[in-house]
Motif scaffolding. Structure first.
Motif, short mmCIF file in Angstrom:
data_model
loop_
_atom_site.label_atom_id
_atom_site.label_comp_id
_atom_site.label_asym_id
_atom_site.label_seq_id
_atom_site.Cartn_x
_atom_site.Cartn_y
_atom_site.Cartn_z
N ASN A 238 0.81 -1.22 0.00
CA ASN A 238 0.00 0.00 0.00
C ASN A 238 0.84 1.27 0.00
OD1 ASN A 238 1.11 0.09 2.49
ND2 ASN A 238 -0.79 -0.19 3.63
N ALA A 239 2.17 1.14 -0.08
CA ALA A 239 3.03 2.31 0.14
C ALA A 239 3.50 2.92 -1.19
CB ALA A 239 4.22 1.92 1.02
N ASP A 240 4.44 2.31 -1.85
CA ASP A 240 4.98 2.85 -3.10
C ASP A 240 4.07 2.48 -4.27
OD1 ASP A 240 6.41 3.64 -5.28
OD2 ASP A 240 8.12 2.31 -4.94
N PRO A 241 3.46 3.46 -4.93
CA PRO A 241 2.56 3.14 -6.06
C PRO A 241 3.27 2.44 -7.21
CG PRO A 241 2.86 5.53 -5.80
CD PRO A 241 3.49 4.90 -4.62
N ASN A 242 4.61 2.52 -7.25
CA ASN A 242 5.35 1.81 -8.30
C ASN A 242 5.22 0.30 -8.19
OD1 ASN A 242 6.26 3.97 -9.80
ND2 ASN A 242 8.13 4.23 -8.57
N VAL A 243 4.95 -0.20 -6.98
CA VAL A 243 4.73 -1.64 -6.82
C VAL A 243 3.55 -2.07 -7.68
CG1 VAL A 243 4.04 -3.46 -5.21
CG2 VAL A 243 5.80 -1.81 -4.54
N LEU A 244 2.47 -1.28 -7.65
CA LEU A 244 1.29 -1.62 -8.43
C LEU A 244 1.56 -1.50 -9.93
CD1 LEU A 244 -1.46 0.10 -6.26
CD2 LEU A 244 -0.67 -2.27 -6.17
N LYS A 245 2.31 -0.46 -10.31
CA LYS A 245 2.68 -0.30 -11.73
C LYS A 245 3.47 -1.52 -12.20
CE LYS A 245 3.24 4.73 -12.07
NZ LYS A 245 4.23 5.79 -12.34
N ASP A 246 4.43 -1.95 -11.37
CA ASP A 246 5.27 -3.09 -11.75
C ASP A 246 4.48 -4.40 -11.79
OD1 ASP A 246 7.58 -1.62 -12.13
OD2 ASP A 246 8.31 -1.89 -10.09
N LEU A 247 3.55 -4.53 -10.85
CA LEU A 247 2.69 -5.73 -10.83
C LEU A 247 1.90 -5.82 -12.14
CD1 LEU A 247 0.86 -6.17 -7.41
CD2 LEU A 247 2.16 -7.90 -8.64
N LYS A 248 1.32 -4.70 -12.53
CA LYS A 248 0.53 -4.65 -13.76
C LYS A 248 1.41 -4.93 -14.97
CE LYS A 248 -1.20 -0.76 -15.95
NZ LYS A 248 -2.06 0.46 -16.05
N LYS A 249 2.58 -4.31 -15.01
CA LYS A 249 3.50 -4.48 -16.14
C LYS A 249 3.98 -5.93 -16.21
CE LYS A 249 7.26 -1.99 -16.09
NZ LYS A 249 8.23 -0.86 -16.20
N TYR A 250 4.26 -6.51 -15.04
CA TYR A 250 4.71 -7.90 -15.02
C TYR A 250 3.61 -8.81 -15.60
CZ TYR A 250 5.85 -12.55 -13.74
OH TYR A 250 6.09 -13.89 -13.82
N MET A 251 2.39 -8.60 -15.12
CA MET A 251 1.29 -9.46 -15.56
C MET A 251 1.08 -9.32 -17.06
SD MET A 251 -0.27 -11.73 -13.90
CE MET A 251 -1.23 -11.86 -12.41
N GLN A 252 1.22 -8.09 -17.56
CA GLN A 252 1.11 -7.88 -19.02
C GLN A 252 2.24 -8.61 -19.75
OE1 GLN A 252 1.18 -3.59 -18.92
NE2 GLN A 252 -1.05 -3.42 -19.10
N SER A 253 3.41 -8.70 -19.11
CA SER A 253 4.55 -9.34 -19.78
C SER A 253 4.40 -10.86 -19.88
CB SER A 253 5.86 -8.99 -19.07
OG SER A 253 6.05 -9.80 -17.92
N ILE A 254 3.68 -11.47 -18.90
CA ILE A 254 3.55 -12.93 -19.00
C ILE A 254 2.22 -13.37 -19.62
CG2 ILE A 254 5.20 -13.56 -17.17
CD1 ILE A 254 2.63 -14.34 -15.48
#
Lengths: 157, 157, 157
Positions: free
Chosen positions: A54-70
């Motif tokens: 819930n802290a760094d919004p980049n975690v959510l960006k990276d989660l989304k980007k990762y899921m798009q990558s796989i």
């Protein structure tokens, strides 16, 4: 031990996350529940539930980007960069539809959450997220269901 | 039907698995519960919960290796073999941090387990694992929550 | 609030899905339960549970194909198209065994489902699936556990 059922609606705006933790806690408190299980069900197959930082919004960006990558978008779509990797037979509802179903099965449609003193038991850095996997704005319904003790029952014992 | 809440702590030592099945069963038995739901919550976003094989330790090795193969370490790190595949914006907490968040969302932060006669209902070859995704030693807290019947209540009926 | 435990058996026939929604609803109704939590546990480590679309059967085909694309069969097997990508140490039980364990951890071994009026709370397009990850016919046991209110209790209040 008492039960309550209801539905909560959220409006999403494309792939991404809505932090629903406060809404869930408010639902517990408005219904005067103290402690129990909060069973949460996403009633859709192209969005899902997850618990993450819930802290760094980049975690959510990276989660989304990762899921798009796989999970590549549909081969029929110009969005796909992985035409040779996979071929979806379910492509009629858009380039993002079958990927959304896959992302849903890789995460969660149901979460069984514990709560105490009117608040979901989470760590300091955790939030509960509704994860939208479709491109367009959607109205999403979550079934909410509590089994637990109410504040009044505890005080009257 | 009664409830109990507590916390259990485990010390992990790098990426890998701790079989917590016996500790969960002991918690049930020490609290005199017979049957019910054991709701387990990892209070962290870089370790997770899973149920998998308890027999051949190579299964756990392969699970870990597989997860490492699909979730690359951070590009900024010398550990990464996939510099061109993905780029994490959340890299400040170490090469293993964002991968740990992803692995957490690909597995489970909560598990709702059924138990009977003081023991979690699992198949012969199943165990419940705390899955550490970070490199370093960590103290990990799990919220434990039981809703169920106690042995005494059943005998007194 | 009452509890019931039982086991349900399903015969699978290779990698694929069995829609178990109706069987779960029937179990609820036959036991006269109205509303509560239906806790479902797969007692195996090479099949799993998921909630996904019940309409176009191509969604299930694509889900299976996707999972096969990200979890290669064992390198020792002639089935593997990814010999250089991964190497399983747990290969003795067949080319499909370790992949099945991985697919199980990427999806769910337990699902905590809410139900009302004798029916699991699902969206219009959702079904609960038993997902077989092994090649051969198998008998699969699910532990079923309900905590909830019976119809008679509600009417007698």
């Amino acid at each position: 031990m008492e039960q309550i059922f209801s539905k909560l609606e959220f409006i999403t705006s494309g792939e991404g996350f809505i932090d629903i933790t406060d809404t869930l806690n408010l639902f517990i408190q408005e219904n005067n529940f103290c402690s129990g299980i909060f069973n949460l069900t996403s009633l859709h197959t192209s969005c899902s539930l997850t618990i993450n930082e819930n802290a760094d919004p980049n975690v959510l960006k990276d989660l989304k980007k990762y899921m798009q990558s796989i999970v590549p978008y549909d081969n029929y779509s110009s969005l796909s960069k992985n035409r040779d990797v996979i071929y979806y037979e379910h492509y009629q509802e858009g380039a993002d539809d079958m990927p959304a179903h896959i992302k849903t099965s890789l995460t969660n449609s149901v979460l069984s959450l514990s709560f105490q003193e009117g608040k979901i038991n989470l760590g300091t850095w955790q939030a509960v997220y509704l994860w939208e996997h479709r491109f367009n704005k959607k109205v999403r319904s979550l079934n909410v269901h509590i089994i637990g003790e109410k504040f009044s029952n505890i005080y009257n014992k």
